[in-house]
Design an enzyme around this catalytic site. Structure first.
Site, short mmCIF file in Angstrom:
data_model
loop_
_atom_site.label_atom_id
_atom_site.label_comp_id
_atom_site.label_asym_id
_atom_site.label_seq_id
_atom_site.Cartn_x
_atom_site.Cartn_y
_atom_site.Cartn_z
N CYS A 54 84.57 58.58 53.72
CA CYS A 54 84.69 59.42 54.64
C CYS A 54 85.33 60.35 55.16
O CYS A 54 86.50 60.60 55.18
CB CYS A 54 84.71 57.92 55.52
SG CYS A 54 83.86 55.97 54.67
N HIS A 112 83.52 48.86 56.42
CA HIS A 112 84.89 48.85 56.50
C HIS A 112 85.89 48.89 55.90
O HIS A 112 85.93 47.42 54.99
CB HIS A 112 85.59 48.49 58.70
CG HIS A 112 83.92 48.83 59.50
ND1 HIS A 112 84.16 48.28 60.92
CD2 HIS A 112 83.50 50.05 58.78
CE1 HIS A 112 83.63 49.32 61.58
NE2 HIS A 112 82.15 50.23 60.46
N GLU A 116 88.67 45.91 57.00
CA GLU A 116 89.31 44.86 56.69
C GLU A 116 87.98 44.47 55.78
O GLU A 116 88.46 43.32 54.55
CB GLU A 116 88.93 44.13 57.92
CG GLU A 116 89.26 45.64 59.00
CD GLU A 116 88.93 46.19 60.03
OE1 GLU A 116 88.50 47.59 59.47
OE2 GLU A 116 88.71 46.91 61.21
N CYS A 132 86.43 46.62 64.64
CA CYS A 132 86.00 45.34 65.13
C CYS A 132 85.15 44.64 65.05
O CYS A 132 85.72 43.61 64.94
CB CYS A 132 83.94 47.07 64.54
SG CYS A 132 83.73 46.20 63.28
N CYS A 146 83.98 42.86 62.09
CA CYS A 146 85.71 42.96 61.03
C CYS A 146 86.09 41.24 61.87
O CYS A 146 86.57 40.80 61.11
CB CYS A 146 86.48 44.50 61.04
SG CYS A 146 85.22 44.74 59.83
N TYR A 164 90.53 51.21 67.85
CA TYR A 164 88.65 51.98 67.52
C TYR A 164 88.15 51.54 68.87
O TYR A 164 88.64 51.97 70.13
CB TYR A 164 88.55 50.42 66.67
CG TYR A 164 86.89 50.29 66.71
CD1 TYR A 164 86.54 51.55 65.40
CD2 TYR A 164 85.93 49.44 67.05
CE1 TYR A 164 85.17 51.34 65.02
CE2 TYR A 164 84.44 49.65 66.83
CZ TYR A 164 83.94 50.56 65.58
OH TYR A 164 83.03 50.61 65.27
#
Length: 145
Positions: free
Chosen positions: A25, A69, A71, A97, A100, A118
């Site tokens: 990413c 993600h 996690e 988030c 997660c 975040y």
């Protein structure tokens, strides 16, 4: 004076940051480690599902909706193993988030240590509501860790 747990937390967070370098990413690289009884039992970083192209962003720069993600990658990886995350600590470079956080609660993880916020805090609030300890450590300002 830094406690032994604080020193370990700093080391595992730095390791999670290094693990994040594996992410393809471009907008944000996030890494995660699951530690149980002082052993790393799983790891993850944000990216596309197995077998997909290693491109996380659309042409307009937004993240593809199916990117996982860090996690989620770590939790699903431990789920495929003979290990379990009951009572473990999750070290993640960015706070979880909401989605997660739900996975963390269901996986039995009891502690989450993170080093960056975040953009939303609803995941942290859900974890705290569930009785999961959340710890913020700014590893950039903790030279002694």
């Amino acid at each position: 004076m830094v406690s032994k747990q604080e020193a370990l937390d700093g080391r595992y967070l730095r390791m999670a940051r290094i693990w994040a370098e594996n992410s393809y990413c471009t907008r944000r690289k996030v890494g995660a480690l699951i530690v149980k009884d002082k052993m790393i039992i799983s790891d993850g970083y944000n990216g596309t599902p197995s077998g997909f192209e290693n491109v996380c962003e659309l042409e307009d720069g937004t993240t593809k909706p199916y990117v996982l993600h860090a996690e989620a990658n770590a939790i699903t990886k431990v789920a495929k193993s003979s290990n379990n995350s009951l009572g473990a600590t999750l070290y993640v470079t960015a706070s979880p988030c909401l989605e997660c956080a739900k996975l963390i609660i269901q996986s039995g993880i009891k502690r989450v240590v993170y080093s960056e916020m975040y953009r939303l805090d609803d995941g942290l609030r859900l974890l705290e509501r569930a009785g999961i300890e959340t710890v913020f450590i700014n590893i950039d300002q903790k030279d002694e860790l």
